[in-house]
Design a protein around this motif. Structure first.
Motif, short mmCIF file in Angstrom:
data_model
loop_
_atom_site.label_atom_id
_atom_site.label_comp_id
_atom_site.label_asym_id
_atom_site.label_seq_id
_atom_site.Cartn_x
_atom_site.Cartn_y
_atom_site.Cartn_z
N GLU A 71 0.94 -1.03 -0.08
CA GLU A 71 -0.08 -0.13 0.15
C GLU A 71 0.93 1.23 0.05
O GLU A 71 0.56 2.34 -0.63
CB GLU A 71 -1.00 0.18 1.13
CG GLU A 71 -1.90 1.18 1.38
CD GLU A 71 -2.60 1.11 2.39
OE1 GLU A 71 -3.34 2.18 2.76
OE2 GLU A 71 -3.03 -0.07 3.07
N LYS A 81 -5.52 3.30 -6.71
CA LYS A 81 -6.07 2.15 -6.10
C LYS A 81 -5.34 0.85 -6.25
O LYS A 81 -4.48 0.77 -7.21
CB LYS A 81 -7.31 1.86 -7.28
CG LYS A 81 -8.35 0.64 -6.67
CD LYS A 81 -9.56 0.47 -7.73
CE LYS A 81 -10.04 1.54 -8.52
NZ LYS A 81 -10.84 1.14 -9.57
N GLN A 98 -9.95 -7.88 4.12
CA GLN A 98 -10.96 -7.01 4.52
C GLN A 98 -10.65 -6.35 5.76
O GLN A 98 -10.96 -5.14 6.07
CB GLN A 98 -12.36 -7.66 4.82
CG GLN A 98 -12.95 -8.34 3.34
CD GLN A 98 -14.24 -9.00 3.54
OE1 GLN A 98 -15.34 -8.25 3.47
NE2 GLN A 98 -14.26 -10.47 3.81
N GLY A 101 -8.61 -3.27 4.88
CA GLY A 101 -9.22 -2.34 4.37
C GLY A 101 -9.71 -2.44 2.92
O GLY A 101 -10.33 -1.56 2.30
N PHE A 102 -9.38 -3.55 2.17
CA PHE A 102 -9.88 -4.05 0.89
C PHE A 102 -11.37 -4.37 1.10
O PHE A 102 -11.94 -4.65 2.06
CB PHE A 102 -9.18 -5.25 0.68
CG PHE A 102 -7.71 -4.89 0.07
CD1 PHE A 102 -7.65 -4.54 -1.16
CD2 PHE A 102 -6.75 -4.91 0.86
CE1 PHE A 102 -6.11 -4.48 -1.49
CE2 PHE A 102 -5.52 -4.82 0.63
CZ PHE A 102 -5.29 -4.43 -0.71
N GLU A 103 -12.21 -3.97 0.36
CA GLU A 103 -13.59 -4.20 -0.21
C GLU A 103 -13.77 -5.03 -1.53
O GLU A 103 -13.27 -4.55 -2.26
CB GLU A 103 -14.54 -2.81 -0.14
CG GLU A 103 -14.26 -2.21 1.01
CD GLU A 103 -15.19 -0.94 0.97
OE1 GLU A 103 -16.09 -0.83 0.43
OE2 GLU A 103 -15.11 -0.18 2.01
N LYS A 135 -8.62 -1.41 -2.69
CA LYS A 135 -8.78 -0.45 -1.63
C LYS A 135 -8.12 0.78 -2.27
O LYS A 135 -7.14 1.06 -3.08
CB LYS A 135 -7.41 -0.94 -0.73
CG LYS A 135 -6.92 -0.05 0.53
CD LYS A 135 -6.40 -0.67 1.40
CE LYS A 135 -6.13 0.11 2.63
NZ LYS A 135 -5.48 -0.70 3.82
#
Length: 139
Positions: A71, A81, A98, A101-103, A135
């Protein structure tokens, strides 16, 4: 290669994304314990193609640290992104992604059935579909 194969059983797939991606190695006490491969999708998006931690070193926070490193370097390089894909049977990985912070963005139906010659089973579940998580790096 052994570490990369922990996360992806296909040498053909691994060699494909290694040819166009950047591989980073995690070392602890002079021992390689992890690996992560990043691949630029376009000017704003970068993808984690592979992330693996040596089995004896799992559950110690190294995977989370590699994700944080990916990141940081992605953000510092101007990407907006960060995306990662995982199998529908990869319950631990899906949870970890998740938590940091990943969706979930979308599902590629039958990805592993169509792209891999042999069935993959994990957690007593056949890995068929790829879940794509993303993310946002803009903060």
């Amino acid at each position: 290669m052994d570490l990369l194969e922990l996360a992806d059983p296909s040498r053909i797939q691994i060699e494909s994304y290694l040819a166009s991606g950047t591989c980073y190695i995690a070392v602890s006490n002079m021992e390689t314990i992890g690996v992560i491969v990043l691949h630029k999708i376009n000017a704003t998006t970068i993808e984690i193609k592979n992330i693996a931690i040596k089995e004896s070193q799992q559950k110690k926070g190294y995977g989370k640290a590699l994700l944080a490193y990916a990141e940081k370097i992605s953000r510092d390089s101007g990407f907006k992104k960060l995306i990662i894909g995982t199998g529908n049977s990869s319950i631990g990985q899906l949870t970890l992604y998740q938590k940091v912070g990943f969706e979930i963005d979308r599902i590629l139906k039958n990805f592993f059935v169509e792209k891999y010659p042999n069935p993959i089973f994990e957690n007593e579940i056949q890995c068929k579909h790829m879940l794509i998580l993303e993310k946002d790096l803009i903060k």
